[in-house]
Enzyme design. Structure first.
Site, PDB file in Angstrom:
ATOM      1  N   GLY A  40     -40.337  -2.952  40.659  1.00 21.13           N
ATOM      2  CA  GLY A  40     -39.660  -2.593  41.668  1.00 21.13           C
ATOM      3  C   GLY A  40     -38.279  -0.818  40.325  1.00 21.13           C
ATOM      4  O   GLY A  40     -37.535  -0.476  41.130  1.00 21.13           O
ATOM      5  N   LEU A  97     -30.819  -9.875  31.353  1.00 22.54           N
ATOM      6  CA  LEU A  97     -29.716  -9.481  31.416  1.00 22.54           C
ATOM      7  C   LEU A  97     -29.296  -9.302  33.052  1.00 22.54           C
ATOM      8  O   LEU A  97     -27.930  -9.314  32.586  1.00 22.54           O
ATOM      9  CB  LEU A  97     -29.740  -8.214  30.732  1.00 22.54           C
ATOM     10  N   GLU A 142     -35.075  -6.285  45.343  1.00 19.67           N
ATOM     11  CA  GLU A 142     -36.397  -6.507  45.160  1.00 19.67           C
ATOM     12  C   GLU A 142     -36.746  -8.934  44.201  1.00 19.67           C
ATOM     13  O   GLU A 142     -36.953  -9.541  45.166  1.00 19.67           O
ATOM     14  CB  GLU A 142     -37.831  -6.151  43.626  1.00 19.67           C
ATOM     15  N   GLY A 201     -32.159  -6.565  38.487  1.00 20.34           N
ATOM     16  CA  GLY A 201     -33.703  -6.805  38.076  1.00 20.34           C
ATOM     17  C   GLY A 201     -33.950  -7.598  37.622  1.00 20.34           C
ATOM     18  O   GLY A 201     -33.304  -8.478  37.477  1.00 20.34           O
ATOM     19  N   ILE A 202     -35.422  -8.074  36.954  1.00 19.68           N
ATOM     20  CA  ILE A 202     -35.772  -9.401  36.525  1.00 19.68           C
ATOM     21  C   ILE A 202     -35.568  -9.131  34.622  1.00 19.68           C
ATOM     22  O   ILE A 202     -35.005  -8.135  34.265  1.00 19.68           O
ATOM     23  CB  ILE A 202     -37.651  -9.377  36.674  1.00 19.68           C
TER      24      ILE A 202
HETATM   25  C1  LIG Z   1     -41.260  -7.310  38.952  1.00 22.40           C
HETATM   26  C2  LIG Z   1     -39.831  -6.929  39.244  1.00 22.40           C
HETATM   27  O1  LIG Z   1     -40.287  -5.254  39.522  1.00 22.40           O
HETATM   28  S1  LIG Z   1     -37.732  -6.841  39.301  1.00 22.40           S
HETATM   29  C3  LIG Z   1     -37.737  -5.006  40.169  1.00 22.40           C
HETATM   30  C4  LIG Z   1     -37.136  -4.588  38.667  1.00 22.40           C
HETATM   31  N1  LIG Z   1     -37.833  -3.852  37.431  1.00 22.40           N
HETATM   32  C5  LIG Z   1     -38.405  -3.974  36.392  1.00 22.40           C
HETATM   33  O2  LIG Z   1     -37.226  -3.605  36.107  1.00 22.40           O
HETATM   34  C6  LIG Z   1     -39.338  -4.021  35.542  1.00 22.40           C
HETATM   35  C7  LIG Z   1     -39.287  -3.622  34.645  1.00 22.40           C
HETATM   36  N2  LIG Z   1     -38.411  -3.935  33.082  1.00 22.40           N
HETATM   37  C8  LIG Z   1     -39.001  -5.426  33.108  1.00 22.40           C
HETATM   38  O3  LIG Z   1     -39.964  -5.954  32.805  1.00 22.40           O
HETATM   39  C9  LIG Z   1     -37.645  -6.295  32.467  1.00 22.40           C
HETATM   40  O4  LIG Z   1     -36.562  -6.093  32.668  1.00 22.40           O
HETATM   41  C10 LIG Z   1     -38.053  -6.020  30.916  1.00 22.40           C
HETATM   42  C11 LIG Z   1     -38.682  -6.592  30.058  1.00 22.40           C
HETATM   43  C12 LIG Z   1     -37.633  -4.940  30.653  1.00 22.40           C
HETATM   44  C13 LIG Z   1     -36.711  -7.312  29.963  1.00 22.40           C
HETATM   45  O5  LIG Z   1     -36.963  -8.458  30.526  1.00 22.40           O
HETATM   46  P1  LIG Z   1     -36.224 -10.341  29.580  1.00 22.40           P
HETATM   47  O6  LIG Z   1     -37.183 -10.940  30.266  1.00 22.40           O
HETATM   48  O7  LIG Z   1     -35.400  -9.366  29.020  1.00 22.40           O
HETATM   49  O8  LIG Z   1     -37.416  -9.776  28.176  1.00 22.40           O
HETATM   50  P2  LIG Z   1     -37.207 -10.434  26.863  1.00 22.40           P
HETATM   51  O9  LIG Z   1     -36.383  -9.613  26.321  1.00 22.40           O
HETATM   52  O10 LIG Z   1     -37.379 -11.908  27.209  1.00 22.40           O
HETATM   53  O11 LIG Z   1     -38.666 -10.073  25.923  1.00 22.40           O
HETATM   54  C14 LIG Z   1     -39.775  -9.696  26.826  1.00 22.40           C
HETATM   55  C15 LIG Z   1     -40.873 -10.015  25.832  1.00 22.40           C
HETATM   56  O12 LIG Z   1     -40.456  -8.455  25.668  1.00 22.40           O
HETATM   57  C16 LIG Z   1     -40.479  -8.715  23.377  1.00 22.40           C
HETATM   58  N3  LIG Z   1     -40.175  -7.133  22.826  1.00 22.40           N
HETATM   59  C17 LIG Z   1     -38.844  -6.724  24.078  1.00 22.40           C
HETATM   60  N4  LIG Z   1     -38.446  -6.395  23.169  1.00 22.40           N
HETATM   61  C18 LIG Z   1     -38.969  -5.351  22.658  1.00 22.40           C
HETATM   62  C19 LIG Z   1     -38.721  -4.710  21.662  1.00 22.40           C
HETATM   63  N5  LIG Z   1     -38.304  -3.518  21.762  1.00 22.40           N
HETATM   64  N6  LIG Z   1     -40.593  -4.266  20.723  1.00 22.40           N
HETATM   65  C20 LIG Z   1     -40.972  -5.302  21.008  1.00 22.40           C
HETATM   66  N7  LIG Z   1     -41.275  -6.052  21.883  1.00 22.40           N
HETATM   67  C21 LIG Z   1     -39.745  -6.244  22.345  1.00 22.40           C
HETATM   68  C22 LIG Z   1     -39.896  -9.536  24.024  1.00 22.40           C
HETATM   69  O13 LIG Z   1     -40.165 -10.348  22.015  1.00 22.40           O
HETATM   70  C23 LIG Z   1     -40.469 -11.017  25.034  1.00 22.40           C
HETATM   71  O14 LIG Z   1     -42.253 -10.734  24.382  1.00 22.40           O
HETATM   72  P3  LIG Z   1     -42.265 -12.665  24.157  1.00 22.40           P
HETATM   73  O15 LIG Z   1     -42.518 -13.175  25.521  1.00 22.40           O
HETATM   74  O16 LIG Z   1     -43.805 -12.329  23.795  1.00 22.40           O
HETATM   75  O17 LIG Z   1     -41.367 -13.172  23.261  1.00 22.40           O
HETATM   76  C1  LIG Z   2     -43.869  -6.769  40.703  1.00 19.38           C
HETATM   77  C2  LIG Z   2     -45.311  -5.819  40.632  1.00 19.38           C
HETATM   78  C3  LIG Z   2     -46.238  -6.300  40.303  1.00 19.38           C
HETATM   79  C4  LIG Z   2     -47.424  -4.920  41.413  1.00 19.38           C
HETATM   80  O1  LIG Z   2     -47.206  -3.907  41.291  1.00 19.38           O
HETATM   81  O2  LIG Z   2     -48.228  -5.046  41.696  1.00 19.38           O
END
Ligand SMILES: CC(=O)SCCNC(=O)CCNC(=O)[C@H](O)C(C)(C)COP(=O)(O)OP(=O)(O)OC[C@H]1O[C@@H](n2cnc3c(N)ncnc32)[C@H](O)[C@@H]1OP(=O)(O)O
Ligand SMILES: CCCC(=O)O
Length: 449
Positions: free
Chosen positions: A344, A225, A246, A221-222
């Site tokens: 995704g 980590l 994805e 995933g994105i």
């Molecule tokens: C595009 C796709 O769908 S790929 C397929 C999988 N898709 C997914 O998993 C979708 C949902 N998941 C996600 O969006 C990501 O995996 C995340 C957000 C959970 C983690 O992504 P990362 O890039 O590692 O996140 P990161 O730790 O850099 O935090 C992102 C932001 O959230 C904020 N944040 C993270 N955790 C918290 C929290 N507990 N409370 C408040 N803010 C938080 C960070 O400060 C950061 O904000 P900023 O950009 O303003 O500084």
């Molecule tokens: C990456 C997700 C984009 C969408 O749901 O449109």
């Protein structure tokens, strides 16, 4: 190149300022996604601010600050939307409206016009090939669905865009295009990622990697980590791995170059590294360019759970922001603040559940340091106000923190609470037990932690 394509190319070639004249007040305009969001067309559209009213723009996690979103804080001329917020969208605050949805179904919402009709698409693409095709580069996504429905297609060509060979729907033909704009070949945007080499991340990676088997098919995933875990898999003894993901990220290049990826054990798209968008370093973009080991597909194909589940031993590795003690996963928002989107995550978590021998992992550090310095537990007693559930409690298998791995699938509410509190940070465990007790899911059978 066929001469007639060259003639048509010259006829359709215009400046960005000329191309954006197709947009009228009240229109919807869709931009290319992720690294394929066009810069010149966006700037040229922003320049037309005073002539236009109520133009709606939609994009997906562009890798630069979108100009139309910044130029009009009162939303009189432009309203900017993102269906998956990235780092630049987040910086826009309330100037970026979210469109919730599953990535898998986005194409259908456009084709069937549940989503508002898109009048014009602005895409960054490769230059035209000998057969008159512009390749969508690193975002196949649902660009084809947008092209199929739009009244106008405008391409901004850029030589730095890698040609991403695909399984289907990865091109648009010159005969369909209204205007072509040539860019100055500005570089591909590089995703700045935390390298994540802390003990917390190492432990999380270890808990995931030790459950993987030879011949499994990976989705990463994105987020930093998931990419880090991929790099740890590249350093493991695992072999004969496949890719059905994805996102294509840098870790997959490491895996391929270390000989870990063959794709020979895949049941679907054998020998191909399947993905719908790529985001990472220039090394990743160079790897993808005309690489026959990789096949880009639209998101409704890559993210279809039934198709994902056809691969045996499909592994889905995703990140979360928060998980409650019932196993509800929040990965896209915090306190009414949209951080990203569903993307995704739901479909890959479900797809891994459908796969014979499949496994899904939702990974996160046990705590988060907030901007004011306070440390909060990411394992919470309940979903807190304003948070959105990305994966319901019925879907996840393993939840992983640096304190361990909990397989919550098939477990009762009290057992889940026990398992999840066991992998919470020790400083928060007694408070979580107290809360679980109040919710009547802490029974005398729960283990003393
Ligand atoms: C595009 C796709 O769908 S790929 C397929 C999988 N898709 C997914 O998993 C979708 C949902 N998941 C996600 O969006 C990501 O995996 C995340 C957000 C959970 C983690 O992504 P990362 O890039 O590692 O996140 P990161 O730790 O850099 O935090 C992102 C932001 O959230 C904020 N944040 C993270 N955790 C918290 C929290 N507990 N409370 C408040 N803010 C938080 C960070 O400060 C950061 O904000 P900023 O950009 O303003 O500084
Ligand atoms: C990456 C997700 C984009 C969408 O749901 O449109």
């Amino acid at each position: 190149m066929a001469n007639n394509y060259l003639i048509e190319y010259k006829q359709k070639l215009v400046s960005a300022a000329e191309a954006v004249k197709v947009v009228r007040s009240g229109d919807w305009v869709a931009y290319g996604h992720f690294a394929m969001a066009p810069k010149l067309l966006d700037q040229a559209l922003a320049h037309r601010k005073d002539e236009l009213r109520d133009v709606k723009v939609r994009c997906v996690s562009p890798m630069h600050m979108v100009e139309v979103a910044q130029i009009d804080p009162k939303y009189e001329h432009f309203i900017y939307h993102s269906s998956f917020l990235g780092p630049y969208d987040r910086k826009l605050g309330d100037r970026c409206m979210h469109i919730p949805g599953l990535y898998r179904t986005a194409a259908a919402t456009i084709r069937e016009e549940h989503a508002p009709h898109v009048n014009t698409v602005f895409l960054k693409t490769t230059p035209m090939d000998d057969h008159g095709f512009f390749n969508f580069g690193t975002s196949c996504s649902y660009q084809r669905a947008l092209c199929d429905r739009a009244d106008h297609i405008v391409v901004e060509v850029n030589n730095k865009v890698p040609v991403c060979l695909g399984g289907e729907q990865e091109n648009v033909h010159i005969s369909e295009v209204t205007h072509i704009v040539e860019s100055d070949d500005y570089p591909m945007p590089v995703l700045q990622q935390d390298t994540c080499a802390t003990d917390v991340h190492k432990n999380i990676a270890r808990y995931v990697v030790e459950k993987l088997e030879d011949g499994c098919t990976l989705q990463l995933g994105i987020g930093g980590l998931a990419n880090y875990i991929g790099k740890m898999i590249a350093d493991s003894d695992l072999k004969n791995l496949g890719v059905h993901s994805e996102m294509m990220c840098d870790a997959f290049v490491d895996l391929f170059e270390k000989g870990k990826i063959t794709g020979s054990q895949k049941s679907r798209h054998k020998y191909k590294m399947v993905y719908t968008f790529a985001l990472g370093s220039q090394r990743l973009y160079d790897f993808l360019d005309r690489n026959p080991a990789c096949a880009i597909y639209p998101a409704d194909i890559t993210n279809d759970p039934e198709r994902i589940g056809l691969n045996h031993r499909q592994v889905a590795i995703n990140n979360a922001l928060m998980v409650d003690i019932y196993g509800q996963v929040c990965s896209e928002s915090v306190d009414f603040r949209q951080i990203s989107g569903t993307g995704g995550q739901l479909d890959f978590t479900y797809g891994a559940q459908l796969s014979k021998g499949g496994k899904s992992f939702i990974c996160m550090p046990s705590t988060q340091r907030m901007k004011d310095g306070t440390v909060v537990s990411r394992i919470t007693p309940f979903i807190t106000r304003g948070n959105i559930v990305t994966a319901p409690r019925t879907l996840p298998m393993y939840i992983v923190t640096e304190y361990g791995r909990a397989n919550i699938m098939g477990k009762s509410v009290w057992k889940r609470a026990e398992m999840l509190i066991n992998i919470a940070h020790p400083d928060f465990r007694s408070k979580l037990i107290e809360e679980a007790d109040k919710q009547k899911i802490w029974t005398r059978t729960n283990r003393i932690l």
